[in-house]
Design an enzyme around this catalytic site. Structure first.
Site, PDB file in Angstrom:
ATOM      1  N   PHE A 158       3.593   9.764   2.140  1.00 41.30           N
ATOM      2  CA  PHE A 158       4.997   9.888   1.737  1.00 41.30           C
ATOM      3  C   PHE A 158       5.618   8.580   1.302  1.00 41.30           C
ATOM      4  O   PHE A 158       6.622   8.575   0.604  1.00 41.30           O
ATOM      5  CB  PHE A 158       5.832  10.418   2.917  1.00 41.30           C
ATOM      6  CG  PHE A 158       5.556  11.850   3.226  1.00 41.30           C
ATOM      7  CD1 PHE A 158       6.200  12.853   2.511  1.00 41.30           C
ATOM      8  CD2 PHE A 158       4.650  12.204   4.209  1.00 41.30           C
ATOM      9  CE1 PHE A 158       5.950  14.177   2.783  1.00 41.30           C
ATOM     10  CE2 PHE A 158       4.383  13.539   4.489  1.00 41.30           C
ATOM     11  CZ  PHE A 158       5.038  14.526   3.769  1.00 41.30           C
ATOM     12  N   ALA A 159       5.032   7.480   1.753  1.00 46.06           N
ATOM     13  CA  ALA A 159       5.742   6.210   1.643  1.00 46.06           C
ATOM     14  C   ALA A 159       5.020   5.192   0.779  1.00 46.06           C
ATOM     15  O   ALA A 159       3.799   5.239   0.622  1.00 46.06           O
ATOM     16  CB  ALA A 159       5.922   5.646   3.040  1.00 46.06           C
ATOM     17  N   ARG A 160       5.825   4.276   0.229  1.00 45.18           N
ATOM     18  CA  ARG A 160       5.270   3.086  -0.395  1.00 45.18           C
ATOM     19  C   ARG A 160       5.683   1.922   0.498  1.00 45.18           C
ATOM     20  O   ARG A 160       6.802   1.889   0.999  1.00 45.18           O
ATOM     21  CB  ARG A 160       5.817   2.907  -1.809  1.00 45.18           C
ATOM     22  CG  ARG A 160       5.256   3.960  -2.779  1.00 45.18           C
ATOM     23  CD  ARG A 160       5.925   3.900  -4.129  1.00 45.18           C
ATOM     24  NE  ARG A 160       5.622   2.700  -4.908  1.00 45.18           N
ATOM     25  CZ  ARG A 160       4.494   2.509  -5.593  1.00 45.18           C
ATOM     26  NH1 ARG A 160       3.550   3.429  -5.589  1.00 45.18           N
ATOM     27  NH2 ARG A 160       4.304   1.394  -6.271  1.00 45.18           N
ATOM     28  N   ASP A 198      -3.028  10.705  15.334  1.00 45.06           N
ATOM     29  CA  ASP A 198      -3.705  10.348  14.083  1.00 45.06           C
ATOM     30  C   ASP A 198      -4.326   8.958  14.194  1.00 45.06           C
ATOM     31  O   ASP A 198      -4.263   8.164  13.257  1.00 45.06           O
ATOM     32  CB  ASP A 198      -2.699  10.422  12.915  1.00 45.06           C
ATOM     33  CG  ASP A 198      -3.391  10.561  11.558  1.00 45.06           C
ATOM     34  OD1 ASP A 198      -4.589  10.933  11.523  1.00 45.06           O
ATOM     35  OD2 ASP A 198      -2.735  10.290  10.534  1.00 45.06           O
ATOM     36  N   GLY A 205       0.826  -1.203   0.000  1.00 49.04           N
ATOM     37  CA  GLY A 205       0.000   0.000   0.000  1.00 49.04           C
ATOM     38  C   GLY A 205       0.855   1.246   0.000  1.00 49.04           C
ATOM     39  O   GLY A 205       2.079   1.164   0.093  1.00 49.04           O
ATOM     40  N   GLU A 206       0.204   2.396  -0.126  1.00 44.43           N
ATOM     41  CA  GLU A 206       0.976   3.633  -0.028  1.00 44.43           C
ATOM     42  C   GLU A 206       0.232   4.675   0.774  1.00 44.43           C
ATOM     43  O   GLU A 206      -0.988   4.644   0.879  1.00 44.43           O
ATOM     44  CB  GLU A 206       1.381   4.162  -1.398  1.00 44.43           C
ATOM     45  CG  GLU A 206       0.251   4.602  -2.293  1.00 44.43           C
ATOM     46  CD  GLU A 206       0.762   4.894  -3.705  1.00 44.43           C
ATOM     47  OE1 GLU A 206       1.813   5.545  -3.829  1.00 44.43           O
ATOM     48  OE2 GLU A 206       0.094   4.467  -4.657  1.00 44.43           O
ATOM     49  N   GLY A 207       1.004   5.577   1.360  1.00 45.08           N
ATOM     50  CA  GLY A 207       0.420   6.640   2.165  1.00 45.08           C
ATOM     51  C   GLY A 207       0.877   7.977   1.628  1.00 45.08           C
ATOM     52  O   GLY A 207       1.262   8.077   0.458  1.00 45.08           O
TER      53      GLY A 207
END
Ligand code: ADP
Length: 274
Positions: free
Chosen positions: A9-11, A120, A5-7
């Protein structure tokens, strides 16, 4: 290596370590870390996450970098997030809600006693391991309270889950109670199927948070205990919000079934806990 998955900033990929254990690897490209602020934020996330060790928090394994990227290896959560599970199920049963809440509150209590505010907490950041235990992840917005009584001033969080004092008491700042608020939003979301203040327009979400305007839809059969507990947690004044201890002492927990585990079949259909 498979993509998980990705968010923002990150993969994130599934990888194996030298002993063939499966891990998640969060990859942040250095090109996305051009500003000093972005770098400071990532290093803060790593520092906070690395220091935490709890059965219901995603374990931070290691961190390294090459020319192009920063890599963080993490405990793998193979059953995705509670957001994903809620999409499949639409709503959870109250016994499931109790099980997930007890684990979430345990993790949150641990963070707070280690001076960390997550800031969060939301269904998308609550991951599930192979045994359907909650693992709190994504410390990208977490803050460390370095002196007693310190107040945080940065406005952050995810609109639906954000506490009123973060938005409307910027002079005074906020502290640990913002996580308690998010826990109330999460409980409501478990038993109703969507967050309490949700609308299409973010401004309107904030107005509803300011006015403490939410209701339990009549088509959902939510118990009086659950309604009362949500209402106690979603108290606008952070000083009046119940402590994490008070929450688990509520009759919602003490009078209802708290399952010992959640079967994997619960990802698709409600389990029978009688
Ligand atoms: P960001 O900090 O950029 O928002 P996240 O930490 O939320 O990134 O991760 C993005 C996505 O990667 C998640 O939504 C999830 O699908 C997947 N993911 C993250 N951490 C793990 C993990 N430990 N195990 C399995 N999947 C993960």
């Amino acid at each position: 290596m498979s993509f998980l998955g990705e968010g923002g900033f990150a993969r994130v990929y599934q990888v194996r370590d030298s002993r063939n254990n499966h891990l998640a690897c969060k990859v942040v490209t250095k090109s996305s870390l051009k500003t000093k602020k972005a770098k400071t934020k990532l290093y803060a996330e790593i520092k906070i996450h690395k220091a935490l060790d709890h059965p219901n928090i995603v374990r931070f394994v290691d961190c390294f970098e090459d020319e192009e990227n920063v890599y963080m290896t993490l405990e793998l959560c193979s059953n995705a997030s509670l957001m994903n599970m809620l999409h499949r199920r639409r709503v959870f049963t109250e016994p499931e809600a109790r099980f997930f809440m007890v684990q979430l509150i345990g993790a949150c209590h641990y963070m707070h006693t280690h001076q960390v505010i997550h800031r969060d907490l939301k269904l998308g950041n609550l991951f599930l391991d192979t045994d359907m235990n909650i693992k709190v992840g994504d410390f990208g917005l977490a803050a460390l309270i370095e002196s007693p009584g310190e107040r945080k001033k940065t406005i952050c969080g995810t609109p639906n889950y954000i506490a009123p004092e973060v938005l409307f008491d910027t002079a005074n700042g906020h502290s640990f109670e913002v996580d308690t608020w998010s826990i109330g939003v999460i409980l409501y979301t478990f038993v109703v199927g969507r967050p309490p203040f949700q609308t299409k327009d973010v401004k309107e979400v904030y107005q509803r948070i300011r006015d403490n305007q939410y209701e339990f839809p009549p088509h959902r059969d939510v118990s009086l205990d659950a309604r009362e507990l949500v209402q106690q947690i979603l108290t606008p004044n952070p000083k009046e919000r119940p402590s994490l201890h008070n929450i688990v002492d509520h009759t919602f927990f003490t009078r209802g079934i708290v399952p010992g585990y959640i079967p994997v079949s619960a990802r698709d259909a409600p389990p029978d806990f009688r």
